[in-house]
Design a protein around this motif. Structure first.
Motif, short mmCIF file in Angstrom:
data_model
loop_
_atom_site.label_atom_id
_atom_site.label_comp_id
_atom_site.label_asym_id
_atom_site.label_seq_id
_atom_site.Cartn_x
_atom_site.Cartn_y
_atom_site.Cartn_z
N TYR A 131 -1.99 -7.86 -4.11
CA TYR A 131 -0.54 -7.74 -3.95
C TYR A 131 -0.06 -6.26 -4.20
CZ TYR A 131 4.35 -8.67 -3.96
OH TYR A 131 5.82 -8.55 -3.89
N ASP A 132 -0.49 -5.89 -5.57
CA ASP A 132 -0.03 -4.66 -5.95
C ASP A 132 -0.43 -3.32 -4.81
OD1 ASP A 132 1.28 -5.64 -7.83
OD2 ASP A 132 -0.35 -5.39 -9.67
N LYS A 133 -1.84 -3.64 -4.42
CA LYS A 133 -2.46 -2.55 -3.51
C LYS A 133 -1.56 -2.51 -2.15
CE LYS A 133 -7.41 -2.19 -5.39
NZ LYS A 133 -7.26 -0.64 -5.38
N LEU A 134 -1.20 -3.91 -1.74
CA LEU A 134 -0.64 -3.92 -0.58
C LEU A 134 0.74 -3.39 -0.70
CD1 LEU A 134 -0.36 -5.21 2.54
CD2 LEU A 134 0.76 -7.12 1.28
N VAL A 135 1.65 -3.56 -1.64
CA VAL A 135 2.88 -2.80 -1.99
C VAL A 135 2.74 -1.44 -2.17
CG1 VAL A 135 4.75 -2.42 -3.76
CG2 VAL A 135 3.67 -4.83 -3.17
N ASN A 136 1.80 -0.88 -2.62
CA ASN A 136 1.35 0.62 -2.89
C ASN A 136 1.04 1.07 -1.49
OD1 ASN A 136 2.42 0.55 -5.35
ND2 ASN A 136 0.42 0.10 -6.25
N GLN A 137 0.90 0.48 -0.61
CA GLN A 137 0.27 1.00 0.94
C GLN A 137 -1.19 1.42 0.75
OE1 GLN A 137 2.43 1.06 3.62
NE2 GLN A 137 4.50 0.56 2.40
N GLU A 138 -1.99 0.66 -0.04
CA GLU A 138 -3.30 0.93 -0.14
C GLU A 138 -4.08 -0.04 0.68
OE1 GLU A 138 -5.08 1.22 -4.31
OE2 GLU A 138 -2.95 1.63 -4.92
N LEU A 139 -3.42 -0.89 1.24
CA LEU A 139 -4.10 -2.21 1.97
C LEU A 139 -3.20 -2.25 3.35
CD1 LEU A 139 -5.27 -4.75 -0.43
CD2 LEU A 139 -6.79 -3.23 0.93
N ASP A 140 -3.59 -2.41 4.46
CA ASP A 140 -2.74 -2.94 5.58
C ASP A 140 -2.29 -4.08 5.51
OD1 ASP A 140 -3.18 -0.20 6.60
OD2 ASP A 140 -5.07 -0.74 7.28
N ALA A 141 -3.17 -5.21 4.87
CA ALA A 141 -3.07 -6.45 5.02
C ALA A 141 -3.68 -7.09 3.94
CB ALA A 141 -3.10 -7.26 6.43
N ALA A 142 -3.57 -8.28 3.22
CA ALA A 142 -4.17 -8.96 2.33
C ALA A 142 -4.13 -10.59 2.52
CB ALA A 142 -3.88 -8.61 0.95
#
Length: 285
Positions: A131-142
């Motif tokens: 979730y944190d990676k998604l919020v930080n734009q490090e992932l496109d989806a999770a």
């Protein structure tokens, strides 16, 4: 200047050897060596110091390697931007462990035929990390457990499956026996700090059950193994491959209040919306 040559330079620096870089790129060591020599010829300087048993980056290469990384990253981003509305290029997704073994393999098989130009880069992790990676734009989806709090307005959640609460025990049990075992037997707890573990703890609290906890684990497959070895009982969600691993799993309730919802989370209006939409559809089939 060939981006693949730059990628090989970075890989040799990171891996510490040509053999390691070749294995990482799934090409021959000869091909990596050729790329390095092409770059040295193009730039007119020695990029690596070589001896009989090792290869080390030169001071000149170390000085510019951060800029080389930026060039490669920008090249990849340019490719992704140009293919943003297509099913081509990289899609960065995160997935919890039970999704990696239960949902992702079949999805990858379908995507290989329906979108062969789409490359998934998968990051494993627990729900909070992803979730944190998604919020930080490090992932496109999770693919993660539905967050137990109000999420950012920009995020969208597609429910992939709802997993009822089950009792894991070494042998088959009835409903009454299940509650008795939870009250008296050794209990392997699905870590209460995890988002899924919060749900199992809610069930216990609502029924005023206080098991004797022997250990906390945020690893459902490991919990299943410990139960099969007679180390205790546990409350877990019915993840995709649970019944294959634990045929004695007993569903305690289908009440949505105690179900673990697995969602595909992504940002609204994401530039890879078409790819994310396709991913969601294959994950739900």
């Amino acid at each position: 200047m060939d981006i693949q040559n730059l990628e090989s330079l970075i890989s040799v620096v990171d891996c510490g050897s040509i053999a390691g870089a070749a294995k990482k790129a799934n090409i021959s060591a000869t091909a990596v060596s050729l790329r390095i020599r092409k770059m040295e010829k193009h730039l007119g300087c020695t990029l690596f110091n070589r001896d009989a048993h090792s290869i080390k980056p030169s001071e000149k290469l170390l000085a510019v390697i951060p800029r080389i990384r930026c060039i490669v990253e920008h090249a990849h981003q340019l490719s992704n931007d140009l293919n943003a509305d297509t099913l081509i290029g990289e899609l960065r997704i995160g997935a919890i462990s039970t999704a990696l073994t239960g949902l992702v393999p079949a999805a990858l098989e379908q995507l290989s035929s329906s979108a062969p130009g789409l490359k998934l880069t998968i990051t494993p992790g627990d729900s909070k990390l992803l979730y944190d990676k998604l919020v930080n734009q490090e992932l496109d989806a999770a693919i993660l457990v539905a967050p137990p709090f109000k999420t950012e307005k920009s995020l969208r959640m597609v429910t992939l499956r709802s997993e009822p609460l089950c009792l894991l025990a070494p042998a088959a049990v009835t409903q009454d026996e299940a509650h008795s075992m939870l009250a008296t037997g050794p209990y392997i707890r699905y870590a209460a700090r995890s988002w899924g573990g919060l749900i199992t703890q809610r069930y216990l609290d609502d029924l005023s059950l206080a098991p004797c906890v022997t250990c906390d684990l945020d690893a459902l497959e490991a919990i299943s193994l410990l139960v099969s070895q007679g180390q205790g009982v546990s409350l877990v969600p019915q993840w995709p491959s649970l019944l294959q691993q634990s045929p004695n799993a007993h569903i305690l309730t289908n009440d949505p209040k105690y179900c673990r919802d697995i969602v595909l989370a992504h940002h609204a209006g994401h530039h890879r919306a078409s790819a994310i939409k396709l991913l969601a559809s294959v994950l739900m089939t």
